[in-house]
Design a protein around this motif. Structure first.
Motif, PDB file in Angstrom:
ATOM      1  N   VAL A 167      -2.937  10.396  -4.365  1.00 28.85           N
ATOM      2  CA  VAL A 167      -2.527  10.986  -5.646  1.00 28.85           C
ATOM      3  C   VAL A 167      -2.538   9.922  -6.738  1.00 28.85           C
ATOM      4  N   SER A 168      -1.852   8.821  -6.474  1.00 30.92           N
ATOM      5  CA  SER A 168      -1.792   7.736  -7.449  1.00 30.92           C
ATOM      6  C   SER A 168      -1.213   6.506  -6.776  1.00 30.92           C
ATOM      7  N   PRO A 183       4.184   5.873  -3.046  1.00 34.33           N
ATOM      8  CA  PRO A 183       4.116   4.992  -1.877  1.00 34.33           C
ATOM      9  C   PRO A 183       3.520   5.681  -0.638  1.00 34.33           C
ATOM     10  N   LEU A 184       3.338   4.876   0.410  1.00 32.13           N
ATOM     11  CA  LEU A 184       2.902   5.387   1.719  1.00 32.13           C
ATOM     12  C   LEU A 184       3.956   4.991   2.746  1.00 32.13           C
ATOM     13  N   PRO A 185       4.115   5.763   3.789  1.00 29.90           N
ATOM     14  CA  PRO A 185       5.108   5.400   4.810  1.00 29.90           C
ATOM     15  C   PRO A 185       4.679   4.152   5.588  1.00 29.90           C
ATOM     16  N   GLU A 193      -1.288  11.791   1.677  1.00 29.74           N
ATOM     17  CA  GLU A 193      -2.705  11.592   2.011  1.00 29.74           C
ATOM     18  C   GLU A 193      -3.152  10.246   1.424  1.00 29.74           C
ATOM     19  N   THR A 194      -4.166   9.673   2.044  1.00 29.64           N
ATOM     20  CA  THR A 194      -4.579   8.324   1.607  1.00 29.64           C
ATOM     21  C   THR A 194      -5.966   8.342   0.953  1.00 29.64           C
ATOM     22  N   LEU A 195      -6.183   7.297   0.192  1.00 27.72           N
ATOM     23  CA  LEU A 195      -7.518   7.030  -0.364  1.00 27.72           C
ATOM     24  C   LEU A 195      -7.857   5.588   0.000  1.00 27.72           C
TER      25      LEU A 195
END
Lengths: 385, 225
Positions: free
Chosen positions: A60-61, A65-67, A235-237
């Motif tokens: 998203v941006s 954060p990510l876990p 979700e990741t990029l």
């Protein structure tokens, strides 16, 4: 041959006019060189990236954060040899004007991935051992006059509060284009503090950096990582480090476009100044060109004479401008080191400076040379009398 | 006198003033013999400078032909004419027309750069030419450091250094005092009588004209008697 001698002598017949034109060209080349250096500095960050490093962030941006739990999963993806993680800390020292890049990183894996940082082994071990330890670039150390062992308190913006950190290691860049103004400390220190002060933000990271075994499989590895977290809450990029950095740079595209436009305007200004000088010069010497034609000199030789004179003026201006660019760039760097820690004049900028000088010299002489060649000899001789 | 070195046949030339053609030379025909010293006189606008420019290949005819040394120069292109001038015509102008940034030596050497001569050969030719005009001691001087008469003598050295087929002189004494003019005319006379150079001179000055072996008067584009 007589032509080179005549070119040089002609160039300095009107000394004041020629020197003023050289000076104007030098100032324009200086401005052009500095603007080019701003652009190359902007893109320079992308040049220091490694082909075997990928960056995984929230799709998203970057601000989401990510876990931390993704770490083990990413580490086991086929082709990944090392993974580090961290967060952009966004703190400042004493006041907000003291801006520099500061990150909370998992230190051991980070240093394994960033071999371009040269750190004395004993300092490196001290940094790894001390959870409140910090790794600081030599440029930043010089800027604030810090010493090894000093305690530096960062004021958090994204993570509010005072964060006292002890400088345990100082790095230098392996190559001149490595940014030596970064400040790195232990992500664990940040996370442990957040567990007490803001538990909802604990165990989260801003990004993962993946070292991969084979850079040619970067796209495949990136797809595999992103596929693992499809339809998850985060979700990741995943993209190459270069693409990641270019993403930041593209946010400033409008500014870069303006700078490029100003560079073009500068070229037009030099062209106008030199063309004006050459037009005056050729008008004054119409009779002499007619004499040369009478003696049998060809239109090509007259063109060489005029174009050569323009090139002498623009190239001397360019050389002076290039010589001035280095101290000016140094001054620029000293004044704005928090924004441009790597403000170095690229060799390609010097090549471009010279290219512009040659192009402008040749272009400025086209119309005067054409007029000198096309004028009838009898008419030209009348003007000499 | 020898055979005709210059043959002018039915030459006409007009200039345009706006849309109106102004005839300058009309169906002119005459010969100039090898070794001749010809003076062309006439009032302003009579076409004498135009005729000189046509013979020297720095202007082109509207009709007719001009043959110099066996070559019909009216059929040559601009580039061919430039090459032809470089090897066949020596020019002496009213205002000397030396290049101010070059020394006397370099000015005389200028046309030799268009030949295949070596540096040593060029030096030899230039020194001989400057010796002929008695200026070897001033060869390192720039035109601005020379008197009018000296500048014209440098211009004569430049004209003869290529050993041209013809020497053309447009008012060569027009900008000189009487004594310097006399020196220049003496020099031209020597070039004609001692070396046998064909000289075509345009002048207003009757004193200058009388030094020539043949004087022709041009009026309204035609020779008078």
């Amino acid at each position: 041959m007589i032509l080179p001698k005549m070119i040089l002598k002609n160039a300095f017949r009107r000394k004041v006019r020629t020197l003023l034109t050289i000076l104007a060209t030098a100032v324009a080349i200086l401005a052009f060189g500095l603007l080019r250096t701003v652009i190359t500095t902007w893109y320079g960050a992308a040049e220091t990236t490694a082909a075997d490093r990928l960056v995984t962030r929230n799709s998203v941006s970057l601000i989401f954060p990510l876990p931390l739990s993704y770490y083990e999963k990413i580490r086991h993806v086929e082709g990944v040899r090392e993974v580090t993680y961290g967060s952009w800390f966004g703190g400042f020292y004493i006041s907000e004007k003291n801006f520099f890049a500061n990150f909370a990183m998992e230190p051991e894996s980070y240093l394994n991935l960033y071999r371009e940082f040269l750190i004395p082994e004993d300092q490196k071990q001290d940094f790894l051992r001390d959870r409140r330890g910090a790794l600081v670039g030599v440029g930043l150390m010089e800027r604030f006059g810090w010493d090894l062992g000093d305690t530096v308190t960062l004021k958090g913006t994204i993570y509010p509060g005072d964060w006292p950190l002890v400088i345990r290691a100082v790095y230098r860049g392996r190559t001149p284009n490595v940014d030596e103004t970064q400040f790195v400390f232990h992500w664990e220190y940040l996370n442990e503090t957040l567990k007490d002060t803001a538990p909802a933000r604990a165990n989260e990271v801003g990004f993962y950096i993946l070292g991969i075994r084979d850079p040619s499989r970067a796209a495949e590895v990136a797809r595999e990582v992103d596929a693992m977290f499809e339809n998850s809450p985060a979700e990741t990029l995943t993209e190459t480090e270069k693409a990641f950095v270019m993403g930041f740079i593209s946010m400033s595209e409008a500014i870069i476009t303006v700078i490029q436009a100003v560079s073009l305007v500068i070229i037009v200004i030099i062209l106008a100044v030199v063309a004006n000088t050459m037009a005056m010069t050729t008008r004054e010497r119409t009779g002499e060109y007619a004499v040369l034609k009478t003696l049998g000199f060809s239109g090509f030789q007259i063109t060489v004479l005029i174009m050569g004179e323009a090139l002498v003026i623009t190239c001397l201006g360019a050389l002076l401008g290039i010589l001035l660019t280095y101290p000016a760039a140094y001054g620029f760097k000293e004044a704005l080191k928090q924004f441009f820690p790597l403000f170095n004049v690229d060799p390609m900028t010097v090549v471009l400076d010279l290219g512009v000088a040659v192009l402008v010299g040749a272009a400025a002489a086209v119309i005067p040379a054409r007029q000198a060649v096309s004028i009838r000899i009898a008419e030209g001789l009348r003007r000499m009398g | 006198m020898g055979d005709a070195i210059v043959q002018i046949r039915n030459v006409s030339k007009a200039y345009r003033r706006g849309d109106i053609p102004v005839p300058v030379l009309t169906d002119l025909s005459f010969d100039i013999a090898q070794g001749e010293f010809l003076s062309i006189m006439g009032p302003s606008g009579s076409g004498k400078s135009t005729l000189l420019n046509l013979i020297a290949g720095i202007d082109s005819v509207d009709s007719g032909s001009i043959i110099v040394g066996g070559e019909d120069i009216t059929t040559l292109s601009e580039t061919e004419l430039a090459d032809w001038r470089a090897g066949n015509v020596g020019f002496i102008f009213q205002f000397y027309n030396l290049i101010p940034v070059l020394t006397a030596f370099e000015n005389v050497e200028l046309p030799l750069h268009l030949t295949g001569l070596s540096k040593a050969e060029r030096r030899e030719h230039v020194e001989a030419a400057l010796g002929m005009v008695n200026l070897t001691t001033r060869m390192d001087h720039y035109p601005g450091q020379l008197s009018g008469g000296e500048q014209q003598r440098v211009a004569i050295a430049r004209a003869v250094v290529i050993d041209p087929v013809i020497l053309v002189a447009d008012e060569p004494t027009g900008d000189l005092d009487r004594r310097s003019a006399g020196d220049v005319l003496d020099l031209m006379d020597r070039l004609n009588t001692e070396i046998g150079k064909t000289i075509i001179m345009v002048t207003h000055d009757p004193h200058a004209a009388e030094r020539a072996h043949l004087v022709r008067h041009l009026e309204k584009g035609e020779f008078g008697t």
